[in-house]
Design an enzyme around this catalytic site. Structure first.
Site, PDB file in Angstrom:
ATOM      1  N   PHE A 134     -10.053  12.127   4.848  1.00  0.00           N
ATOM      2  CA  PHE A 134      -9.142  11.614   3.822  1.00  0.00           C
ATOM      3  C   PHE A 134      -9.848  11.719   2.485  1.00  0.00           C
ATOM      4  O   PHE A 134     -11.081  11.810   2.433  1.00  0.00           O
ATOM      5  CB  PHE A 134      -8.782  10.162   4.135  1.00  0.00           C
ATOM      6  CG  PHE A 134      -7.305   9.926   4.323  1.00  0.00           C
ATOM      7  CD1 PHE A 134      -6.575  10.684   5.219  1.00  0.00           C
ATOM      8  CD2 PHE A 134      -6.642   8.917   3.615  1.00  0.00           C
ATOM      9  CE1 PHE A 134      -5.217  10.454   5.411  1.00  0.00           C
ATOM     10  CE2 PHE A 134      -5.284   8.680   3.797  1.00  0.00           C
ATOM     11  CZ  PHE A 134      -4.568   9.448   4.693  1.00  0.00           C
ATOM     12  N   LEU A 180       6.837   8.409   0.437  1.00  0.00           N
ATOM     13  CA  LEU A 180       5.473   8.898   0.636  1.00  0.00           C
ATOM     14  C   LEU A 180       5.390  10.136   1.537  1.00  0.00           C
ATOM     15  O   LEU A 180       6.037  10.240   2.556  1.00  0.00           O
ATOM     16  CB  LEU A 180       4.631   7.784   1.273  1.00  0.00           C
ATOM     17  CG  LEU A 180       3.143   8.094   1.422  1.00  0.00           C
ATOM     18  CD1 LEU A 180       2.487   8.252   0.064  1.00  0.00           C
ATOM     19  CD2 LEU A 180       2.442   7.005   2.206  1.00  0.00           C
ATOM     20  N   ARG A 202      -7.542   9.758  -5.126  1.00  0.00           N
ATOM     21  CA  ARG A 202      -6.105   9.829  -5.419  1.00  0.00           C
ATOM     22  C   ARG A 202      -5.802   9.935  -6.906  1.00  0.00           C
ATOM     23  O   ARG A 202      -4.881  10.638  -7.305  1.00  0.00           O
ATOM     24  CB  ARG A 202      -5.399   8.607  -4.821  1.00  0.00           C
ATOM     25  CG  ARG A 202      -5.282   8.712  -3.330  1.00  0.00           C
ATOM     26  CD  ARG A 202      -4.584   7.530  -2.732  1.00  0.00           C
ATOM     27  NE  ARG A 202      -4.366   7.782  -1.303  1.00  0.00           N
ATOM     28  CZ  ARG A 202      -3.941   6.873  -0.442  1.00  0.00           C
ATOM     29  NH1 ARG A 202      -3.677   5.654  -0.846  1.00  0.00           N
ATOM     30  NH2 ARG A 202      -3.752   7.180   0.825  1.00  0.00           N
TER      31      ARG A 202
END
Lengths: 254, 571
Positions: free
Chosen positions: B122, B251, B285
């Site tokens: 991630f 999302l 992000r």
């Protein structure tokens, strides 16, 4: 931009003996789903319309309703698949609270009764489990508790006296039974206390499941088979009655 | 006028039944005290259900060099050094235990070939760290906790909305709420109250959040005297759906990029090679979100105003196994087959890093008797949250709040709330039922458009000023909203009650963003584009009369043994 007519069921059971369908004209846009249209009515025409929704993404299972007579999630049913007159009614299997909202709380009582996941204590932690062994249980764990399967089930809907818990709850029990680390067999409970035998495998539940769980084939039938093997197999029945007699005799001697 | 209400007594009252609330309930109950959970939606429907990618925990199942120290460093560095060190430490140390515990409760994680819990890559995690159940990790988490709660003697009220916390002197002693599905009022007496109400994403028009995320807990706690912190830090997730309009903002999990998806502009360029040559699509992000935004602004966007996200090269089998709900989401809502076609995506408001200021170990707020956990609490994520740290957060700090509150109740007494406080609150709620009120949805529409237009991914003084003027104007007209109908299942009435909370959240975001004259993490200002060492501080928000007062406070100093684990900050 087109237009559709939305017929929405309206009733507050506290004050109205009968419900009625009220027509609303709603402008459409690309990719619109039934929930968009119903929310349009709530936001722009009548904020007193009661509806239940939450994620608006097909993940939470709150916006269950009967759309053109078919139990469906409002958020996943596209307007362009339905024509320009759409009928939206609350789930008929549950007591009505108001308009499109029903009381699904009886389900919590049933979920409480299903014996909880009870893991083996004789294996070292952390557990080693093969991917292939989680697949069966994993299918059932996709359930979002929309209760559409309960709504469509004719046993739940029309024969509540049977005490049948309904498809959702068999799926719940199966998800624990097929967990590779679980130690219980819930088929006895389902047979004796949850009316499993009353399901006559019409597979309507499988048809309406928004998560495509093969409820009948993969959960209900295997649980029925387990129950049958354990409790209705004639040879097993004879063996069991003999064992009981023997035990009674032994107990008598003491 | 005497108002009718139902009295209810408990030891711990938990507001919110997402992951944090349910984990707190289990911890509280297992400590031997009475626990009551209230939620404004149905049990098991909270926003947690939408979490997709996984739970960050340094099990080291795939990368054996991973451990809590690396996870700690990643969290502090990506929080751009304003995270609370103790919360980051607790998270990194305890997340593995919470994951294994969840497994013991019945959660079934995807496995490695050796049969261990599998972990996926991630953004900005040094190692593959996210324990996952396909792309439905949140569903598995909440259903597992729900099952545990249902099999304990924990009382829950669903579709019950708390409108006010009750106080005696400086201590919170209960709450008033309305049971939406019956229209009855409740007065709860409790020795401790845990706020676990989630975030405030719904103050924005384009958001991945469900309808519940209206900042209720922020409003409740702030009005009861609790300090808020770092509210200006709003995370934009780089990839939300853009089309069709009904799902704009929904999302698209970071798991798509974690599992090999790449971002492309309309010219077919893989632009992340330019913005972040090393980490590429898997940078933090804030960086990927701003890159996506910049490409769209530069005219290299897609027809519906997004960029392309492509994972089709991985093949249909892989995609359907690893990302089943993304496959279904695009097929059902957009008519796009992601095993063959590119997705259109754009940044969407996703998470509030800030929230109620809490003690790291017990989650107690500065108000006696009041605790907070999960997204509504602040401190852990600093200026930017790592993917997967929120699910770890709700398990670690959900449990800690249950334990902290249980410990507190052992010394605390039940207090009798003032009847007139309760009656005044009920009268306030009822006052929204009127024929001449302004449509509450209009106010929410104006507020959320204002936030999306003026307090977006890149901020400027001019736009923030504009936003604040609008918020203050809405604040003064908010009491004029109202709806017809009665108390039972009246969503319009609920909207009226949510508006003040949304306005509190929005005002805090904007005032914080004006105060932080630098760019750090998720907070980016075009007029102050650099990070500034003078702002290596937390912003604290306090209620003073009807005003919101802000102050800058130094970030608590990290002890030496932890400092050694952290990459030094660069300016």
């Amino acid at each position: 931009m087109g237009k559709i007519t939305l017929s929405i069921y309206r009733r507050d059971p506290a004050v109205e003996a009968e419900g009625k369908f009220v027509d609303y004209e709603v402008p459409t846009e690309d990719g619109m789903v039934v929930l968009d249209a119903v929310k349009y009515v709530e936001t722009n025409i009548d904020p007193t319309l009661s509806l239940r929704w939450n994620c608006k993404a097909g993940k939470c299972g709150s916006c269950s309703a009967e759309i053109n007579y078919k139990p469906s999630l409002m958020c996943k049913t596209r307007i362009d698949t339905l024509g320009d007159h759409i009928r939206v009614a609350p789930m008929g299997a549950f007591p009505l609270i108001k308009d499109l909202v029903t009381d699904v709380s009886a389900n919590w009582g049933m979920l409480k009764k299903i014996p909880v996941f009870t893991p083996r204590q004789d294996v070292p932690k952390p557990w080693i489990i093969a991917q292939i062994d989680i697949e069966r249980s994993k299918e059932f764990k996709k359930c979002i508790e929309c209760f559409l399967c309960q709504d469509v089930c004719h046993v739940v809907r029309e024969h509540s006296g049977t005490g049948y818990f309904g498809p959702r709850h068999i799926v719940k029990a199966a998800s624990a039974d097929m967990h590779p680390m679980d130690t219980l067999d819930r088929s006895e409970f389902l047979d004796a206390n949850a009316g499993l035998g009353f399901c006559n495998i019409t597979k309507c539940c499988t048809e309406v499941c928004p998560e495509d769980i093969h409820i009948t084939d993969n959960a209900i039938i295997p649980e029925k088979e387990r129950a049958v093997n354990a409790f209705y197999d004639p040879i097993a029945m004879i063996a069991r009655s003999r064992r009981k007699k023997k035990e009674a005799k032994n107990n008598g001697k003491q | 006028m005497a108002e009718k209400y139902i009295d209810y007594e408990t030891d711990i009252l938990i507001i919110g039944a997402g992951g944090a609330g349910l984990r707190a309930a289990i911890a509280g109950f297992d400590s031997g005290v009475r626990v009551t959970v209230v939620t404004k939606s149905l049990l098991g429907k909270a926003h947690t259900v939408m979490a997709e990618g996984g739970i960050a925990a340094s099990l080291g199942n795939l990368d054996n060099k991973d451990n809590w120290e690396v996870h700690f460093n990643d969290t502090v560095v990506e929080g751009v050094y304003i995270s609370n060190w103790r919360m980051a430490e607790l998270l990194a140390r305890e997340a593995p235990d919470r994951v294994y515990e969840l497994e013991q409760y019945g959660a079934l994680f995807d496995r490695t070939p050796e049969g261990k819990i599998s972990q996926r890559a991630f953004g900005a995690h040094t190692y593959r760290r996210l324990c996952h159940v396909g792309d439905r990790t949140g569903l598995e988490l909440i259903k597992t906790l729900e099952d545990q709660v249902l099999h304990r003697d924990i009382k829950f009220f669903d579709e019950l909305y708390i409108t006010k916390l009750l106080k005696k002197g400086d201590r919170v002693i209960g709450a008033v709420g309305i049971k939406l599905n019956s229209g009855e009022f409740y007065a709860f007496r409790a020795k401790a109250v845990i706020v676990a109400t989630g975030g405030c994403g719904k103050i924005y028009k384009v958001t991945s959040n469900s309808w519940e995320s209206t900042g209720d807990g922020l409003g409740l706690a702030f009005n009861a005297g609790a300090e808020l912190m770092d509210m200006e830090m709003i995370q934009f997730h780089p990839t939300g759906m853009v089309y069709p309009p009904g799902v704009r903002g929904l999302l698209v999990t970071e798991g798509v990029r974690g599992d090999g998806g790449i971002l492309l502009n309309s010219e077919g360029e893989r632009y992340m090679l330019r913005y972040s040559p090393k980490k590429k699509e898997l940078d933090a992000r804030d960086i990927v979100a701003r890159a996506n935004y910049a490409e769209i602004m530069a005219g290299r966007g897609t027809p519906h105003g997004g960029v392309y996200l492509d994972i089709s090269h991985k093949g249909a089998d892989y995609i359907k196994t690893k990302l089943p709900s993304m496959y279904a989401q695009f097929k059902d809502f957009a008519g796009v087959d992601i095993t063959k076609e590119k997705m259109e995506v754009a940044p969407t408001v996703h998470y509030q890093m800030g929230g109620i200021k809490v003690d790291p170990d017990t989650t107690k707020t500065n108000v006696d008797g009041l605790f907070a956990a999960g997204e509504v609490a602040s401190g852990l994520h600093g200026a930017n949250r790592l993917g997967g740290n929120s699910l770890a957060d709700i398990l670690v700090f959900g449990r800690r709040s249950g334990l902290g509150a249980a410990e507190y109740t052992k010394k605390a007494t039940l207090e009798e709330p003032s009847k007139s406080d309760i009656e005044a609150e009920i009268a306030r709620v009822k006052s929204y039922l009127r024929d001449d009120g302004r449509n509450p949805y209009e106010v929410i529409e104006e507020l959320s458009a204002n936030m999306s237009d003026n307090v977006g991914i890149i901020r400027t003084e001019t736009n923030l000023q504009k936003a604040l003027i609008k918020i203050l104007e809405l604040k003064s007209s908010a009491p004029k909203v109202g709806v017809r109908g009665d108390l039972k299942y009246n969503k319009g009435l609920l909207a009226c009650l949510e508006i003040p909370n949304m306005l509190t959240a929005a005002e805090a975001v904007v005032r914080g963003a004006m105060t932080r004259k630098e760019s750090r993490g998720a907070h980016a200002r075009s007029d102050y584009p650099k990070k500034d060492p003078n702002f290596k501080k937390n912003i604290i928000y306090k209620k003073s009369g009807d005003e919101m007062k802000l102050e800058l406070r130094p970030v608590p100093e990290m002890p030496e043994n932890l400092k050694k684990l952290v990459d030094p900050e660069e300016y």
